[in-house]
Scaffold this motif. Structure first.
Motif, PDB file in Angstrom:
ATOM      1  N   PRO A 126       0.738  -1.673   0.206  1.00 19.81           N
ATOM      2  CA  PRO A 126       0.125  -0.168  -0.022  1.00 19.81           C
ATOM      3  C   PRO A 126       1.111   1.374   0.308  1.00 19.81           C
ATOM      4  N   SER A 127       0.741   2.015  -0.920  1.00 25.41           N
ATOM      5  CA  SER A 127       1.094   3.551  -0.736  1.00 25.41           C
ATOM      6  C   SER A 127       0.805   3.854   0.838  1.00 25.41           C
ATOM      7  N   ARG A 128       2.702   5.057   0.566  1.00 23.94           N
ATOM      8  CA  ARG A 128       2.682   5.875   1.527  1.00 23.94           C
ATOM      9  C   ARG A 128       2.106   6.779   1.436  1.00 23.94           C
ATOM     10  N   LEU A 129       0.685   7.246   1.490  1.00 31.17           N
ATOM     11  CA  LEU A 129      -0.502   8.270   1.363  1.00 31.17           C
ATOM     12  C   LEU A 129       0.310   9.571   2.013  1.00 31.17           C
ATOM     13  N   TRP A 130      -0.094   9.836   3.537  1.00 28.48           N
ATOM     14  CA  TRP A 130       0.900  10.959   4.047  1.00 28.48           C
ATOM     15  C   TRP A 130       2.078  11.460   3.573  1.00 28.48           C
ATOM     16  N   GLU A 131       3.113  10.585   2.951  1.00 27.24           N
ATOM     17  CA  GLU A 131       4.558  11.123   2.397  1.00 27.24           C
ATOM     18  C   GLU A 131       3.789  11.949   0.894  1.00 27.24           C
ATOM     19  N   THR A 132       3.096  11.411   0.338  1.00 30.80           N
ATOM     20  CA  THR A 132       2.876  12.808  -1.171  1.00 30.80           C
ATOM     21  C   THR A 132       0.919  13.566  -0.461  1.00 30.80           C
ATOM     22  N   VAL A 133       1.237  14.086   0.336  1.00 30.42           N
ATOM     23  CA  VAL A 133      -0.129  14.644   0.873  1.00 30.42           C
ATOM     24  C   VAL A 133       0.489  16.531   0.691  1.00 30.42           C
ATOM     25  N   GLN A 134       0.109  17.326  -0.070  1.00 26.90           N
ATOM     26  CA  GLN A 134       1.065  18.478   0.135  1.00 26.90           C
ATOM     27  C   GLN A 134      -0.417  19.662   1.062  1.00 26.90           C
ATOM     28  N   SER A 191      -2.637   8.120   8.799  1.00 26.81           N
ATOM     29  CA  SER A 191      -2.076   6.743   8.008  1.00 26.81           C
ATOM     30  C   SER A 191      -3.411   6.970   6.030  1.00 26.81           C
ATOM     31  N   THR A 192      -4.395   8.082   6.484  1.00 24.34           N
ATOM     32  CA  THR A 192      -4.720   7.926   5.516  1.00 24.34           C
ATOM     33  C   THR A 192      -4.407   9.745   4.278  1.00 24.34           C
ATOM     34  N   GLY A 193      -3.395  10.539   5.094  1.00 20.76           N
ATOM     35  CA  GLY A 193      -3.616  11.104   4.647  1.00 20.76           C
ATOM     36  C   GLY A 193      -4.719  12.599   4.867  1.00 20.76           C
ATOM     37  N   MET A 194      -5.729  12.208   5.578  1.00 16.73           N
ATOM     38  CA  MET A 194      -6.562  12.729   5.519  1.00 16.73           C
ATOM     39  C   MET A 194      -6.710  13.205   7.737  1.00 16.73           C
ATOM     40  N   PHE A 195      -7.510  14.496   8.259  1.00 19.66           N
ATOM     41  CA  PHE A 195      -7.803  14.456   9.557  1.00 19.66           C
ATOM     42  C   PHE A 195      -8.396  15.349   9.278  1.00 19.66           C
ATOM     43  N   GLY A 196      -9.896  15.044  10.608  1.00 21.71           N
ATOM     44  CA  GLY A 196     -10.192  16.297  10.954  1.00 21.71           C
ATOM     45  C   GLY A 196     -10.995  17.381   9.846  1.00 21.71           C
ATOM     46  N   SER A 197     -11.279  18.466  10.171  1.00 21.33           N
ATOM     47  CA  SER A 197     -11.685  19.904   8.817  1.00 21.33           C
ATOM     48  C   SER A 197     -11.089  21.167  10.034  1.00 21.33           C
ATOM     49  N   ARG A 198     -10.722  21.770   8.769  1.00 23.83           N
ATOM     50  CA  ARG A 198     -10.620  23.385   9.780  1.00 23.83           C
ATOM     51  C   ARG A 198     -11.784  23.797   9.358  1.00 23.83           C
ATOM     52  N   LEU A 199     -12.787  23.555   8.714  1.00 24.31           N
ATOM     53  CA  LEU A 199     -14.185  24.610   8.530  1.00 24.31           C
ATOM     54  C   LEU A 199     -14.814  25.351   9.433  1.00 24.31           C
TER      55      LEU A 199
END
Length: 657
Positions: free
Chosen positions: A103-111, A370-378
């Motif tokens: 599985p790709s390490r999604l968090w490493e490619t996050v901008q 680990s998913t490259g996403m967490f929470g929200s700033r809205l």
């Protein structure tokens, strides 16, 4: 159109043509889930049930499939390594058996957002001065009484009355110091999920709702105050932004909704804090009512607004939304009712669930998950009445627990706005819903902490996170004006091309040249033009008129959003020189009303000409048109005024000619 994809690998967004084949959707799914076996991919319009193998849908267009702009597609699949383990390795390629796909390490490619990049480059330590009572060392020394504190220091937060850790302080607390600078360490955050795991990790029974076990069912939930918050402060760049938003309510008495356009910055009042800075409010189509409003979702203009705002001098995005809840006081109509307070509610259960849905649709990209996403700033902002009858802003977010409960379809709004209802469990195949045990704790009349079941309902306050708010003491907004008519205010304000061209004509825009060619004394006119153009609503409207190209609109957005624009008029030059501006000026000249011809005083006239009423010149012109002045001017021997009429007396001094 925008299609959102949700799978075990995270949430993703992709743009598609409505007539695109389903195969294009499949390619995007494989791109976002590289470990998926293409032949096992299924899609559905709901989290559980109604799955359809995507291979059976190939050849159909996305619009024929019923997909619309903003739709969320739920994706499931079998990983490729599962099949590789079940099948024997080919005899001719022994090396292939050991090179299974990882599985790709999604968090490493996050901008990440620039504010996250900023805080990752800092240690966040809280500096302390030398303690005069306890520090016994020299000026350059350090001891336990003056050494910097960690950004998550509990004692410091209690002393400063800071209720929640900031997001990055919380991440720093969870991350071992030995791995802070190591890219090989695993992210410390994992998104909360209260949904049944499908398929069950044990593989010992049919998937829910046919079967369930401790391996796939979610654990019991205890509602508690979040340890951190994604945004610590809401700052509105200019008080006029709020006042302009309120004008619609003041004129109609109907409630109003708007998306807050802005950016994120470091916030120095909280260790490693983040604030959302609002630069404009964009109002979508809506139907206001006295006690609420009707809003269309998904917002059709969202993609365009996001792309346009990203071109600003400091890239902008949607940082939240604001709505009014204002009712005039019955005794004094100049004041508003105090409706949201400790004895009633702050956000209703319906508003809290709506906030959770909006936060789920706007996740934060981060390397800490680990998913490259967490929470929200809205951020959710409410304009409502205060205890003294004034109007103030209240800002909130809902907790990660609230978002997870909404995502798992566990809660619903109640008739009582301060109460949230827990839904009943449903084992039907079409709408299967598992509800784990839910508890919340409170202090009873003896000040003892008591845990209570949240079924069938619980107070909405257990889902809320307070966000402080304010206005800057020395405002430097990106946009210098907010006078242009605001979108979607039919009957109150109208955005028209004729209105824009008329204003540009009054500002003499066609004759304003770039600074290198400008004549002396033109600076005030250029400043007024720059102020008019530096308006979010104007730029957004111009983009819809197609009078300027996409590239020129990007240039204008970037130029007019510079805070130094009025102090440095030369910054406007790129706009004045672009092709789109020249086209706009051509339309401005052609649409300008013809000006009345100016009759200049003859060369022989004196200062008395300035006192001649304009009607006299009109009469002279009419006489000339009828041939009454064919003999040429007659010079008065007394005042030397040139008379063009056929009379015997001078028009100025009244003496015979």
């Amino acid at each position: 159109m925008l299609i959102r994809i949700r799978s075990r690998d995270g949430n993703f967004r992709f743009e598609f043509n409505p007539k695109a084949d389903v195969s294009e959707l499949l390619e995007k799914i494989i791109e976002s889930s590289p470990n998926a076996n293409r032949d096992t991919v299924t899609i559905s319009n709901q989290p559980r049930g109604n799955e359809a193998p995507i291979s059976t849908l190939l050849g159909k267009s996305l619009e024929k499939l019923g997909l619309k702009h903003g739709d969320l597609v739920f994706v499931n699949y079998k990983p490729r390594e599962d099949e590789s383990a079940a099948a024997p390795p080919p005899a001719s390629t022994p090396a292939a058996s050991s090179s299974t796909s990882q599985p790709s390490r999604l968090w490493e490619t996050v901008q990440e957002d620039p504010v996250d990049t900023y805080w990752r480059s800092k240690d966040g330590m809280i500096p302390r001065g030398r303690d005069a009572q306890f520090c016994k060392h020299g000026a350059k020394g350090m001891c336990d009484y003056c050494m910097p504190l960690e950004p998550y220091d509990a004692k410091y937060h209690k002393e400063q009355n800071i209720k929640h850790l900031s997001y990055h302080a919380y991440v720093r607390k969870l991350t071992p110091k030995s791995t802070l600078s190591s890219s090989a360490s695993l992210p410390p955050l994992e998104p909360i999920s209260y949904k049944v795991k499908i398929p069950c990790p044990t593989g010992d029974h049919p998937s829910w709702p046919e079967g369930i076990c401790t391996g796939c069912q979610p654990s019991a939930i205890t509602l508690q105050s979040p340890a951190f918050r994604m945004v610590d402060h809401l700052e509105i760049a200019n008080m006029e932004i709020v006042d302009r938003f309120l004008q619609a309510w003041r004129k109609t008495g109907l409630q109003r909704f708007g998306w807050m356009i802005g950016h994120y910055e470091p916030y120095d009042k909280v260790p490693m804090g983040i604030k959302a800075v609002v630069e404009a409010i964009c109002e979508p189509p809506q139907e206001g009512e006295l006690d609420g409003l009707t809003l269309g979702l998904p917002w059709e203009d969202e993609t365009r607004i996001r792309q346009l705002s990203a071109n600003a001098a400091t890239p902008l995005t949607i940082v939240g939304y604001v709505f009014t809840d204002l009712v005039p006081d019955e005794e004094d109509r100049t004041k508003t009712q105090y409706r949201r307070h400790p004895g009633s509610f702050y956000l209703s259960s319906l508003e809290a669930i709506f906030a959770a849905r909006m936060q789920l649709n706007n996740p934060t990209k981060t390397r800490s998950s680990s998913t490259g996403m967490f929470g929200s700033r809205l951020v959710t902002a409410v304009l409502t009445g205060t205890e003294d009858g004034a109007i103030d802003v209240s800002a909130y977010q809902v907790s990660e627990q609230a978002c997870a409960m909404v995502e798992a379809d566990m809660i619903e709004a109640s008739v009582d706005p301060g109460i949230v209802r827990v839904k009943e469990e449903d084992r039907s195949v079409d709408n299967a819903r598992y509800i784990p045990d839910v508890f919340f704790s409170y202090k009873n009349e003896y000040n003892i902490e008591v845990k209570k079941s949240a079924k069938p309902c619980f107070p909405v306050e257990y889902l809320l996170v307070n966000v402080t708010h304010g206005f800057p003491q020395a405002p430097e907004p990106m946009f210098q004006s907010i006078q242009f008519p605001i979108e979607n205010r039919q009957g109150l304000e109208d955005q028209t091309v004729d209105g824009v061209l008329g204003t540009l004509a009054r500002l003499d825009a066609p004759n304003i040249m770039p600074s290198i060619h400008a004549p002396a004394g033109e600076s005030p006119k250029r400043t007024e033009l720059a102020r008019y153009l530096s308006d979010w609503h104007l730029v957004s409207f111009l983009e819809t008129t197609q009078l300027m190209s996409v590239a020129d609109i990007k240039l204008m957005t970037r130029t007019v959003s510079r805070p130094m624009l009025l102090r440095e008029p030369a910054l406007l030059d790129p706009v004045l020189q672009c092709e789109g501006w020249q086209t706009l000026m051509t339309f401005t000249r052609e649409s300008a009303p013809p000006s009345r011809p100016q009759t200049s005083a003859p060369s022989g006239s004196n200062a008395m000409d300035e006192d001649i009423p304009p009607e006299v010149f009109d009469q002279i012109a009419a006489s000339d048109a009828q041939g009454g002045g064919g003999g040429g001017p007659r010079i008065c021997p007394h005042c030397t005024f040139e008379n063009y009429h056929g009379g015997s007396d001078c028009e100025v001094c009244g003496l015979p000619l």
